[in-house]
Design a protein around this motif. Structure first.
Motif, PDB file in Angstrom:
ATOM      1  N   LEU A 100      -4.946   5.867   6.341  1.00 30.37           N
ATOM      2  CA  LEU A 100      -4.931   5.770   4.788  1.00 30.37           C
ATOM      3  C   LEU A 100      -4.506   4.289   4.686  1.00 30.37           C
ATOM      4  N   TYR A 101      -3.774   3.988   5.598  1.00 35.14           N
ATOM      5  CA  TYR A 101      -2.930   2.372   5.537  1.00 35.14           C
ATOM      6  C   TYR A 101      -4.056   1.476   5.644  1.00 35.14           C
TER       7      TYR A 101
ATOM      8  N   LEU B  50      -7.541  -2.999  -1.302  1.00 33.40           N
ATOM      9  CA  LEU B  50      -6.675  -4.055  -2.163  1.00 33.40           C
ATOM     10  C   LEU B  50      -7.314  -5.527  -2.065  1.00 33.40           C
TER      11      LEU B  50
ATOM     12  N   PRO C 253       0.831  -1.129  -0.063  1.00 31.08           N
ATOM     13  CA  PRO C 253      -0.052   0.152  -0.143  1.00 31.08           C
ATOM     14  C   PRO C 253       0.722   1.373  -0.079  1.00 31.08           C
TER      15      PRO C 253
ATOM     16  N   LEU D 228       1.565   2.642  -3.560  1.00 29.22           N
ATOM     17  CA  LEU D 228       0.450   3.029  -4.287  1.00 29.22           C
ATOM     18  C   LEU D 228       0.167   4.409  -3.880  1.00 29.22           C
ATOM     19  N   LEU D 229       0.429   5.090  -2.750  1.00 28.79           N
ATOM     20  CA  LEU D 229       0.002   6.362  -2.475  1.00 28.79           C
ATOM     21  C   LEU D 229       0.813   7.356  -3.230  1.00 28.79           C
TER      22      LEU D 229
ATOM     23  N   THR E  35      -6.375   1.516   2.203  1.00 27.96           N
ATOM     24  CA  THR E  35      -5.713   0.869   1.249  1.00 27.96           C
ATOM     25  C   THR E  35      -5.688  -0.712   1.547  1.00 27.96           C
TER      26      THR E  35
ATOM     27  N   GLN F 289      -6.133  13.909  -2.701  1.00 28.52           N
ATOM     28  CA  GLN F 289      -5.427  13.294  -1.412  1.00 28.52           C
ATOM     29  C   GLN F 289      -5.250  14.403  -0.296  1.00 28.52           C
TER      30      GLN F 289
END
Length: 227
Positions: free
Chosen positions: A78-79, A86, A27, A30-31, A82, A47
């Protein structure tokens, strides 16, 4: 050999390497990384707007002592979002369906809030164990009940996240299997089942985001009681 429906939640291995490590590290890649330019693209702008709004809403009710947790709570939000999103992709593994991982997130953060409360304001922190105006005969019972509820908090955090994601994944797999089985037998019913599967997938996308938000929100409420 028939596989169990719960086999999808087992941590996969490839060449002796647990893929849960890859799923946990992916993850961050991907940010999008903010740039030093004055004008950013739409993704970076969206974002940044989301992070600012979330941080403002989360920390507004807190005192200034809790604002030090802004970076940690926002990064965790955020983690988790994600990771959960996913996990909805085909042929992927969702680490947050593992209770051990969620408890590993919940226990240290909950314990940190308790330690902060005991260090900075021990009287107020211990005062939460006994509501004001409690009748004298009920004092020992209420203290025991509040102590148990205090120690159950990290378990509730981890179980809530695990149970919601596990139930959603199981429903998606069951309905998808039903759609494939019914396709040669009853195409119309299979089409309706596929429509239900699409709607359920949209619901699971919302659940993935909401459960990450609820996890961090409850942590912020625990922190708010101790700062």
């Amino acid at each position: 050999m028939m596989l169990s429906l719960f086999d999808q939640f087992m941590s996969p291995w490839l060449l002796g390497i647990p893929l849960i490590a890859l799923a946990l590290a992916l993850p961050w890649t991907l940010l999008p990384t903010p740039s030093t330019r004055w004008l950013n693209n739409r993704l970076l702008t969206l974002q940044g707007w989301f992070i600012n709004r979330f941080t403002q809403q989360l920390l507004q009710p807190m005192s200034l002592g809790g604002h030090k947790w802004a970076l940690l709570l926002t990064s965790l939000m955020l983690y988790l979002i994600t990771l959960n999103m996913l996990g909805l992709l085909p042929y992927t593994f969702t680490p947050t369906t593992q209770l051990s991982l969620n408890i590993g997130f919940a226990v240290p953060l909950w314990l940190a809030t308790v330690v902060i409360g005991m260090r900075n304001q021990p009287t107020v922190a211990l005062g939460h164990l006994l509501p004001e105006g409690t009748p004298t005969p009920l004092i020992p019972i209420l203290i025991i009940i509040e102590t148990i509820s205090l120690f159950i908090r990290p378990l509730a955090l981890g179980v809530r996240l695990t149970a919601n994601l596990t139930a959603g994944h199981l429903l998606i797999q069951l309905i998808a299997t039903a759609a494939f089985v019914l396709l040669p037998l009853m195409p119309t019913v299979a089409l309706l089942t596929a429509t239900l599967l699409f709607l359920l997938t949209l619901l699971e996308v919302a659940v993935a985001m909401i459960q990450a938000y609820v996890f961090v929100l409850l942590l912020s409420l625990y922190l708010q009681e101790n700062v």
